[in-house]
Design an enzyme around this catalytic site. Structure first.
Site, PDB file in Angstrom:
ATOM      1  N   GLY A  70     -34.458 -15.397 -12.220  1.00  0.00           N
ATOM      2  CA  GLY A  70     -33.579 -16.454 -12.692  1.00  0.00           C
ATOM      3  C   GLY A  70     -33.662 -17.834 -12.399  1.00  0.00           C
ATOM      4  O   GLY A  70     -33.599 -18.779 -13.096  1.00  0.00           O
ATOM      5  N   SER A  71     -34.106 -18.018 -11.067  1.00  0.00           N
ATOM      6  CA  SER A  71     -34.291 -19.482 -10.615  1.00  0.00           C
ATOM      7  C   SER A  71     -35.614 -20.104 -11.267  1.00  0.00           C
ATOM      8  O   SER A  71     -35.385 -21.176 -11.628  1.00  0.00           O
ATOM      9  CB  SER A  71     -34.708 -19.297  -9.028  1.00  0.00           C
ATOM     10  N   GLN A 179     -25.441 -14.056 -14.113  1.00  0.00           N
ATOM     11  CA  GLN A 179     -24.515 -13.196 -13.834  1.00  0.00           C
ATOM     12  C   GLN A 179     -23.689 -12.450 -14.929  1.00  0.00           C
ATOM     13  O   GLN A 179     -23.216 -11.554 -14.742  1.00  0.00           O
ATOM     14  CB  GLN A 179     -23.342 -13.968 -13.096  1.00  0.00           C
ATOM     15  N   SER A 199     -32.064 -12.690 -15.105  1.00  0.00           N
ATOM     16  CA  SER A 199     -32.636 -12.142 -14.030  1.00  0.00           C
ATOM     17  C   SER A 199     -32.534 -10.643 -13.832  1.00  0.00           C
ATOM     18  O   SER A 199     -31.171 -10.170 -13.935  1.00  0.00           O
ATOM     19  CB  SER A 199     -32.084 -12.714 -12.599  1.00  0.00           C
ATOM     20  N   HIS A 201     -32.859  -8.332 -11.533  1.00  0.00           N
ATOM     21  CA  HIS A 201     -32.225  -7.477 -10.377  1.00  0.00           C
ATOM     22  C   HIS A 201     -30.871  -7.834 -10.238  1.00  0.00           C
ATOM     23  O   HIS A 201     -29.836  -7.292  -9.379  1.00  0.00           O
ATOM     24  CB  HIS A 201     -33.013  -8.021  -9.173  1.00  0.00           C
ATOM     25  N   THR A 237     -51.048 -13.463 -14.656  1.00  0.00           N
ATOM     26  CA  THR A 237     -50.964 -12.252 -15.042  1.00  0.00           C
ATOM     27  C   THR A 237     -49.671 -11.527 -15.144  1.00  0.00           C
ATOM     28  O   THR A 237     -48.835 -11.517 -13.985  1.00  0.00           O
ATOM     29  CB  THR A 237     -51.938 -11.133 -14.172  1.00  0.00           C
ATOM     30  N   CYS A 324     -27.306 -17.693  -1.130  1.00  0.00           N
ATOM     31  CA  CYS A 324     -28.130 -18.642  -0.546  1.00  0.00           C
ATOM     32  C   CYS A 324     -27.355 -19.781   0.298  1.00  0.00           C
ATOM     33  O   CYS A 324     -28.131 -20.064   1.173  1.00  0.00           O
ATOM     34  CB  CYS A 324     -28.615 -19.587  -1.796  1.00  0.00           C
TER      35      CYS A 324
HETATM   36  C1  LIG Z   1     -29.018 -14.684  -8.464  1.00  0.00           C
HETATM   37  C2  LIG Z   1     -28.729 -15.860  -9.262  1.00  0.00           C
HETATM   38  C3  LIG Z   1     -29.869 -17.005  -9.832  1.00  0.00           C
HETATM   39  C4  LIG Z   1     -31.224 -16.634  -9.350  1.00  0.00           C
HETATM   40  O1  LIG Z   1     -31.888 -15.618  -9.869  1.00  0.00           O
HETATM   41  P1  LIG Z   1     -33.228 -15.079  -9.078  1.00  0.00           P
HETATM   42  O2  LIG Z   1     -33.690 -13.983 -10.028  1.00  0.00           O
HETATM   43  O3  LIG Z   1     -32.757 -14.234  -7.734  1.00  0.00           O
HETATM   44  O4  LIG Z   1     -34.061 -16.060  -9.022  1.00  0.00           O
HETATM   45  C5  LIG Z   1     -29.562 -17.879 -10.476  1.00  0.00           C
HETATM   46  N1  LIG Z   1     -28.221 -17.986 -11.179  1.00  0.00           N
HETATM   47  C6  LIG Z   1     -27.314 -17.246 -10.783  1.00  0.00           C
HETATM   48  C7  LIG Z   1     -25.904 -17.401 -11.606  1.00  0.00           C
HETATM   49  C8  LIG Z   1     -27.505 -16.174  -9.870  1.00  0.00           C
HETATM   50  O5  LIG Z   1     -26.493 -15.437  -9.761  1.00  0.00           O
END
Ligand SMILES: *Cc1c(COP(=O)(O)O)cnc(C)c1O
Length: 395
Positions: A70-71, A179, A199, A201, A237, A324
């Site tokens: 996500g980041s 989210q 994301s 996970h 990759t 975080c």
């Molecule tokens: C977890 C999260 C991210 C970051 O995602 P990652 O895959 O951990 O880098 C970004 N935005 C929100 C709203 C998140 O909850």
């Protein structure tokens, strides 16, 4: 009893995702860029995953770019739109005070490079006002970035309305849907966004993998230079096992969405009702316009960190805000944005559930959490001052 109530930080990978991961890592280990048969088989798996992620979002496969999470997707969307904006001398970016740090810190960096960043306030219920957004968008605006659902207080934002404003003004619109994807119905055409970050996970895939939806025709530049992967937009990759696992997790999450939402929401409302009985506490975020699994409270007179540690000893894994910010002494920017004063914001607790949680676990939390809050209040000088009237209650 062990209760995992921190699904907004990360989720347990779904068995279907792990099976796909292992099957892909063992059976399709070729490099998708290789011309030989194992490489071409890997390429097919990659494109199948892309088509499935696209289908889940009502996008076209060519609009999906795989990222490290996500980041990275947030960074790439924002930096791409900013770069395209700078070429047209449009250097204003509008976002909100409650975004994830992946968005806020990217904007901070752009501010240092000469962009003007406007962060919209939110209501006490944690929702962005569309009229405020309308006022902030000007002829010099290149991008508006508003998250679909907040990671700390779970509030769902009016992204469709804001995207429509952007479209009418020729401004790009990004939404951090990390989210939301797998937890709410998400349709990029219905929202009308140019970019969307997700994301793996956060919906039962494995960590270190995500995707950026970029509408065909919207500007996109690589953050990582190198090979020609992802149509020259993201070198390196591909993590094929994790990407295939993400597609499997998303398929399952989307298929189970109505049932999972119903179950999770019932657990959430039961937990909220139980915790609300604690005196001098408040629910953070709108009661109904919130994610099905999000429960966020502030308890006056205690430190959230101490509460977390004691709950962990009782087998309850929770959070005081975003993963975080925990570990730092600054109160959550999201809780400050909804108007919680510092002392109150420090006494926060976030419990994020999913369909794997049970009523028995919720009952256990309803018993343990008030008990632990009372125990901490018993030792708190702030609580004593509140009780003796030396200090006024805020909640
Ligand atoms: C977890 C999260 C991210 C970051 O995602 P990652 O895959 O951990 O880098 C970004 N935005 C929100 C709203 C998140 O909850």
């Amino acid at each position: 009893m062990q209760v995992y109530a921190d699904n907004a930080a990360t989720t347990k990978p779904r068995p279907a995702a792990l099976e796909t991961y292992v099957a892909t890592a063992t059976g399709t280990f070729g490099n998708p860029s290789s011309l030989h048969t194992p490489g071409q088989r890997a390429k097919e798996v990659l494109e199948d995953a892309r088509a499935r992620v696209a289908r889940a979002l009502n996008a076209e496969p060519r609009e999906i770019y795989f990222t490290s999470g996500g980041s990275e997707a947030d960074n790439q969307a924002i930096v791409s739109a900013a770069r395209a904006g700078a070429r047209k001398n449009k250097r204003r970016i509008v976002s909100t005070a409650i975004e994830h740090h992946a968005v806020l810190h990217t904007l901070k960096k752009l501010e240092e490079e000469g962009f003007e960043i406007v962060l919209l306030p939110v209501s006490p219920a944690g929702i962005v006002d569309v009229k405020e957004a309308e006022k902030a968008i000007g002829a010099d605006t290149c991008l508006v970035s508003v998250m679909l659902a907040n990671n700390e207080i779970g509030t769902i934002q009016p992204v469709k309305e804001i995207a429509a404003l952007c479209k009418a003004r020729g401004v790009l619109f990004h939404t951090d849907a990390v989210q939301a994807v797998g937890h709410l119905p998400v349709d990029v055409k219905d929202i009308g966004c140019d970019y969307l970050a997700l994301s793996a996970h956060k919906f039962g895939g494995v960590r270190g993998t995500g995707a950026l939806y970029c509408r065909a025709g919207a500007p996109i530049f690589p953050l990582i230079e190198g090979g020609a992967q992802e149509k020259n937009r993201r070198a390196g990759t591909e993590d094929l096992p994790a990407i295939a696992a993400m597609a499997a997790a998303l398929d399952e999450a989307v298929a189970r969405l109505p049932e999972a939402t119903k179950k999770t929401q019932a657990l959430r409302d039961m937990l909220i009702a139980g915790l609300e009985k604690v005196p001098h506490c408040a629910l953070n975020g709108d009661r109904t316009r919130r994610l099905a699994g999000n429960v966020s409270f502030c308890f006056e007179g205690i430190e959230g960190e101490s509460l977390l540690l004691l709950l962990d000893e009782a087998g309850i894994a929770a959070s005081s805000g975003s993963a975080c910010t925990s570990g730092s002494l600054d109160p959550s920017h999201v809780l400050l944005a909804i108007g919680r004063v510092h002392d109150v914001a420090h006494g926060s607790l976030r419990l994020t559930l999913n369909e794997d949680n049970t009523e028995e676990e919720v009952r256990y939390m309803i018993e343990k959490i008030p008990e632990t809050v009372n125990y901490l209040r018993g030792m708190s000088p702030v609580w004593r001052d509140l009780q003796t009237g030396k200090r006024q209650y805020i909640l």
